[in-house]
Design an enzyme around this catalytic site. Structure first.
Site: not given
Length: 285
Positions: A63, A127
């Site tokens: 991702y 992230y």
């Protein structure tokens, strides 16, 4: 050498690996997109590993939507941690070596010195945190691993900064670009070549490694180089990070120290601008 599987093969790095493997006529490498082999689907993973019995697994699945991850934490964690955990278990069962791609975002980037593999990790974004979680899962489950941290990836494939600048440069008269974030652009073709070189070497010096092209630059100077090489006339305006707010915080200094990977695998890494010239020439063909 036995089989090699690439997960996340439809992404930028996956496509670069396919390009290099084709040029090197590597026939025992298999490229699986997320639709063909989702790392969150343990049943599919089991079938894939049984079918190919890989000696090496290259994980490009991640991702990577840095800003979107701030609001989509659950999915970012699923893919970057749980998916990696699933892959790691499968690698354990089949005695496969895992080559996993990580990121400079695992660092806070508040010190102006090249970052080594043993420097403190302190991610400041969702992230970065989920990618670090993935690293830790791998290290807790596997011994046969190469975790490669990289950053500022670009190539002829996918969506990336270089291609975006080329597009915007042809559409706009002026552009504001952040000038106080420093790092090193990484031509994904060069990274792909290095990954396949690591496999070919048979070297078992497992662990964490850093890879980017050589040199140091800012996003502003990176953009200026793109416009210069591509002969695009546009007014580039340098701005500070606080003038260009994003959802996720970026590390202001993310230059990676590559001494370890260069020494261990006898690498000569290209200078970032030389690789950028190669990429832009290919895009202009």
């Amino acid at each position: 050498m036995n089989n090699i599987i690439v997960f996340g093969a439809s992404g930028q790095l996956g496509q670069c690996l396919k390009n290099i493997a084709s040029k090197k006529v590597i026939t025992n490498i298999y490229f699986l997109s997320s639709s063909e082999a989702n790392i969150l689907d343990t049943e599919t993973l089991k079938k894939v590993f049984e079918a190919y019995n890989p000696e090496y697994v290259i994980n490009c699945a991640a991702y990577t939507a840095v800003d979107k991850a701030e609001d989509d934490q659950e999915m970012a964690l699923k893919i970057n941690k749980t998916g990696v955990e699933n892959l790691s278990h499968a690698c354990v069962e089949h005695s496969s070596t895992l080559i996993h791609i990580s990121t400079d975002f695992v660092f806070k980037g508040d010190k102006a010195k090249p970052l080594t593999e043993v420097d403190e990790t302190k991610p400041v974004s969702v992230y970065g945190k989920t990618k670090l979680d993935g690293e830790k899962v791998i290290e807790s489950l596997l011994k046969k691993i190469f975790i490669i941290r990289t950053g500022w990836l670009y190539s002829e494939y996918g969506n990336n900064f270089a291609k975006t600048m080329l597009r915007l440069g042809s559409e706009k008269d002026e552009l504001k670009i952040i000038a106080d974030q420093v790092g090193t652009p990484t031509y994904a073709i060069d990274l792909a070549s290095t990954i396949l070189q690591i496999i070919k070497s048979g070297n078992t010096a497992y662990g964490i490694y850093h890879y980017s092209n050589e040199g140091v630059t800012s996003w502003y100077d990176f953009a200026k180089a793109i416009f210069d090489i591509a002969d695009i006339e546009i007014k580039a305006i340098p701005v500070k990070t606080e003038e260009y707010l994003t959802k996720a915080t970026r590390p202001p200094y993310s230059v990676l120290d590559k001494s370890k990977i260069k020494k261990e695998f006898n690498l000569e890494i290209p200078y970032w601008r030389d690789s950028l010239i190669t990429c832009i020439n290919k895009l202009k063909q």
